[in-house]
Design a protein around this motif. Structure first.
Motif, PDB file in Angstrom:
ATOM      1  N   MET A  50       2.142   3.011  -2.241  1.00  0.00           N
ATOM      2  CA  MET A  50       1.840   4.053  -3.220  1.00  0.00           C
ATOM      3  C   MET A  50       0.492   4.710  -2.929  1.00  0.00           C
ATOM      4  O   MET A  50       0.080   5.628  -3.614  1.00  0.00           O
ATOM      5  CB  MET A  50       1.805   3.448  -4.625  1.00  0.00           C
ATOM      6  N   HIS A  51      -0.222   4.217  -1.935  1.00  0.00           N
ATOM      7  CA  HIS A  51      -1.595   4.685  -1.717  1.00  0.00           C
ATOM      8  C   HIS A  51      -1.617   6.034  -1.010  1.00  0.00           C
ATOM      9  O   HIS A  51      -1.722   6.110   0.202  1.00  0.00           O
ATOM     10  CB  HIS A  51      -2.383   3.647  -0.914  1.00  0.00           C
ATOM     11  N   PHE A  52      -1.507   7.082  -1.806  1.00  0.00           N
ATOM     12  CA  PHE A  52      -1.413   8.420  -1.222  1.00  0.00           C
ATOM     13  C   PHE A  52      -2.758   8.928  -0.731  1.00  0.00           C
ATOM     14  O   PHE A  52      -2.844   9.942  -0.056  1.00  0.00           O
ATOM     15  CB  PHE A  52      -0.800   9.400  -2.229  1.00  0.00           C
ATOM     16  N   TRP A  53      -3.821   8.229  -1.080  1.00  0.00           N
ATOM     17  CA  TRP A  53      -5.157   8.692  -0.680  1.00  0.00           C
ATOM     18  C   TRP A  53      -5.603   8.060   0.641  1.00  0.00           C
ATOM     19  O   TRP A  53      -6.628   8.420   1.180  1.00  0.00           O
ATOM     20  CB  TRP A  53      -6.163   8.354  -1.788  1.00  0.00           C
ATOM     21  N   LYS A  54      -4.819   7.115   1.159  1.00  0.00           N
ATOM     22  CA  LYS A  54      -5.238   6.428   2.382  1.00  0.00           C
ATOM     23  C   LYS A  54      -4.726   7.124   3.627  1.00  0.00           C
ATOM     24  O   LYS A  54      -3.649   7.701   3.615  1.00  0.00           O
ATOM     25  CB  LYS A  54      -4.703   4.997   2.372  1.00  0.00           C
ATOM     26  N   SER A  55      -5.495   7.017   4.694  1.00  0.00           N
ATOM     27  CA  SER A  55      -5.052   7.582   5.962  1.00  0.00           C
ATOM     28  C   SER A  55      -3.876   6.776   6.499  1.00  0.00           C
ATOM     29  O   SER A  55      -3.808   5.562   6.310  1.00  0.00           O
ATOM     30  CB  SER A  55      -6.199   7.553   6.967  1.00  0.00           C
ATOM     31  N   GLY A  56      -2.980   7.471   7.174  1.00  0.00           N
ATOM     32  CA  GLY A  56      -1.829   6.788   7.774  1.00  0.00           C
ATOM     33  C   GLY A  56      -2.235   5.783   8.840  1.00  0.00           C
ATOM     34  O   GLY A  56      -1.442   4.949   9.251  1.00  0.00           O
ATOM     35  N   ARG A  57      -3.486   5.858   9.271  1.00  0.00           N
ATOM     36  CA  ARG A  57      -3.942   4.940  10.324  1.00  0.00           C
ATOM     37  C   ARG A  57      -3.903   3.482   9.872  1.00  0.00           C
ATOM     38  O   ARG A  57      -3.823   2.592  10.706  1.00  0.00           O
ATOM     39  CB  ARG A  57      -5.345   5.308  10.787  1.00  0.00           C
ATOM     40  N   VAL A  58      -3.981   3.253   8.565  1.00  0.00           N
ATOM     41  CA  VAL A  58      -3.930   1.859   8.104  1.00  0.00           C
ATOM     42  C   VAL A  58      -2.594   1.222   8.484  1.00  0.00           C
ATOM     43  O   VAL A  58      -2.485  -0.001   8.514  1.00  0.00           O
ATOM     44  CB  VAL A  58      -4.145   1.720   6.576  1.00  0.00           C
ATOM     45  N   ILE A 105       0.831  -1.206   0.000  1.00  0.00           N
ATOM     46  CA  ILE A 105       0.000   0.000   0.000  1.00  0.00           C
ATOM     47  C   ILE A 105       0.864   1.254   0.000  1.00  0.00           C
ATOM     48  O   ILE A 105       0.367   2.356   0.234  1.00  0.00           O
ATOM     49  CB  ILE A 105      -0.952   0.051   1.223  1.00  0.00           C
TER      50      ILE A 105
END
Lengths: 260, 310
Positions: free
Chosen positions: A115-123, A113
């Protein structure tokens, strides 16, 4: 995969810098599951060898085979992904990230994940447990929330090892793991290396002869870019050529002292 | 990560944005500020959070400005589609520039971006549709989704503010995303990030494209505000100004570039009538003072006083 006993094989490795031959036709074979030390006087080409192995430098000639696979022309990040992970001479951490984040950013890669710039860092919090485990393995559990830049030097090296371990590498390359350390820290790092070398292969460059004598199964001595001697410590330390190569350097006393 | 003081920062920002025009601040000035604030935030994503100094960001502002202007004026695009076209074209240009520039680091990276942006400047100067020195004028504002009349300054103001907030929030999210963690790792110790198995060039390219597209969003919105796209947007002065805004406000801070943009645009606005071209000298002085004394910038120094990252 002809020889499963050998994890890393170098043949005729040569590196020239505009005429100057830094590494000259080095052949090296590292057996799986051993601790292999690379020693030699200053300027012998040890760190250059390391940089060539991990492709931070491009070799002029020669081949490097890791697990039967030719990695001579591979990208350094790709080599790391194969399980051949290096450390650096000066401790390599991410100073303005917390100790936990340092380890987590290494764990994160395999999650896919990154590259997932749209996800919250909480993941990323799901990785905290594993990161803490790794930190506790190097006695850094209590420092998890601290900013890395505030750690004492020896702890930074321990953090670096924990970060490397997060990748679960098949083989670790350690560039002078005890350099610049006080006595106590050296002892701690030696124990740590012994611990992490279980089920792994370690190739290290090291100046401290006591550490080398203590840890390594096999030693390769480099001088002026070429292999001078190879074998277990007891053998290498009595080799006349090796002693000669060290004459004039402060290491000679240490070699003999440790051999005695 | 979204700790208390950050939330307060957001509340103040939104409160200010909503109330400022009601409080009697000239809306066109405010809209200009929000456009540049977004531009500076997009630039900060690259310099402050990845450690890449681009000296050609005017290229992305200008390509979006021209494309949006042309699409609306000549192709009859609605404002929303015009802005989208401008933003995408900036992202595409970012992909091209980024692919070339990230092969080098440091000063060489900066020089490549500058050279490419200068080339683009001359392209704009020569091309017919840009209107050359006169600029691309008379872009109709139209109606958003064919419904909301944007010739009304209040309507347009709130659209601009919403666009700013969307861009600003996206940047904030990117910084704190898993991707943002890798960016920070690259900024702090690139060889180590490589040795952990990250193809750093791919990450740099993605963030470069994001930064370019968001800069484009700012440029496209600005075209709508001023109904004009001109060579000023493409000039290297513009690339320098965004560096100044970011440094003055606080490099690598969330709110810094916004403050920097407001201060710089505000000063230019106030001083232009009074001191004429001396405004450039004053800008230069501010830059020197900022670099020598307030290295962290306004928000950075404030954050240090409060012992909190802002």
């Amino acid at each position: 995969m002809a020889d499963t006993d050998t994890i890393l094989e170098i043949r005729g490795l040569t590196k020239t810098f505009s005429g100057f031959v830094a590494v000259d036709g080095v052949d090296l074979r590292v057996r799986r599951g051993t601790i292999h030390a690379l020693i030699g006087p200053n300027g012998a080409g040890k760190t250059t060898c390391f940089n060539l192995l991990t492709r931070f430098l491009a070799p002029t000639h020669g081949t490097i085979t890791f697990n039967g696979r030719d990695i001579t022309r591979m990208h350094p990040a790709a080599i790391a992904r194969l399980g051949l992970v290096r450390s650096f001479q000066i401790s390599a951490t991410f100073p303005h990230m917390t100790v936990l984040e340092n380890v987590r950013v290494a764990l994160q890669r395999k999650t896919g994940i990154s590259m997932h710039f749209w996800k919250s860092g909480r993941v990323l919090d799901q990785l905290n447990g594993r990161a803490l485990e790794l930190l506790e393995a190097v006695d850094l559990g209590a420092f998890a929330g601290a900013l890395t830049v505030e750690l004492p030097y020896g702890r930074k090296r321990a953090l670096e090892i924990a970060t490397t371990l997060a990748l679960d590498p098949e083989m670790m390359l350690l560039d002078e793991p005890t350099q610049g350390m006080g006595h106590e820290d050296v002892g701690r790092v030696v124990d740590l290396i012994r611990k992490v070398a279980v089920n792994r292969t370690v190739l290290m460059v090291e100046h401290n002869m006591n550490v080398v004598a203590d840890l390594s199964d096999t030693i390769t001595v480099l001088a002026r870019g070429a292999v001078l001697a190879e074998g277990p410590y007891a053998e290498v330390s009595r080799n006349a050529q090796v002693l000669e190569a060290y004459v004039g350097s402060e290491q000679v006393g240490k070699v003999q002292e440790a051999a005695a | 990560m979204n700790t208390g003081h950050m939330r307060w920062g957001f509340i103040v920002l939104i409160g200010f944005g909503l109330l400022a025009p009601v409080a009697g601040i000239y809306p066109t000035f405010l809209m200009k500020c929000w456009c540049f604030a977004l531009f500076a935030c997009a630039f900060n994503l690259l310099l402050g959070y990845t450690g890449l100094l681009s000296f050609g960001h005017a290229a992305f502002l200008s390509v979006a400005a021209y494309v949006t202007g042309h699409a609306i004026r000549s192709w009859g695009f609605g404002p929303e589609w015009g802005i989208l076209a401008g933003t995408l074209s900036a992202g595409a240009l970012g992909y091209v520039f980024g692919s070339l520039a990230i092969r080098r680091a440091g000063i060489y990276f900066a020089m490549i971006t500058l050279a490419l942006a200068q080339m683009l400047y001359f392209v704009w100067l020569q091309m017919k549709f840009t209107g050359g020195e006169d600029g691309l004028q008379g872009v109709p504002r139209g109606a958003l989704f064919g419904v909301i009349d944007l010739s009304n300054n209040t309507n347009l103001y709130y659209l601009v503010f919403v666009i700013f907030l969307a861009g600003f929030s996206l940047i904030h999210r990117v910084i704190h995303s898993p991707f943002g963690q890798v960016l920070q790792a690259i900024r702090e110790n690139e060889p180590r990030a490589i040795s952990l198995g990250y193809d750093v060039d791919r990450y740099k390219l993605v963030v470069f494209v994001l930064s370019a597209a968001l800069s484009g969003l700012a440029g496209a919105t600005k075209t709508l505000v001023f109904q004009l796209a001109s060579l000023t947007d493409a000039h290297w002065h513009m690339s320098g100004e965004v560096v100044l805004m970011t440094l003055l406000g606080g490099l690598g801070t969330v709110f810094g570039p916004v403050v920097g943009a407001f201060v710089i645009i505000g000063l230019q606005n106030q001083l232009a009538d009074k001191v004429g071209s001396w405004v450039q000298v004053i800008m230069g002085l501010i830059f020197v003072i900022c670099v020598l004394i307030f290295r962290r910038g306004i928000v950075g120094e404030l954050g240090r006083l409060l012992k909190r990252p802002l």
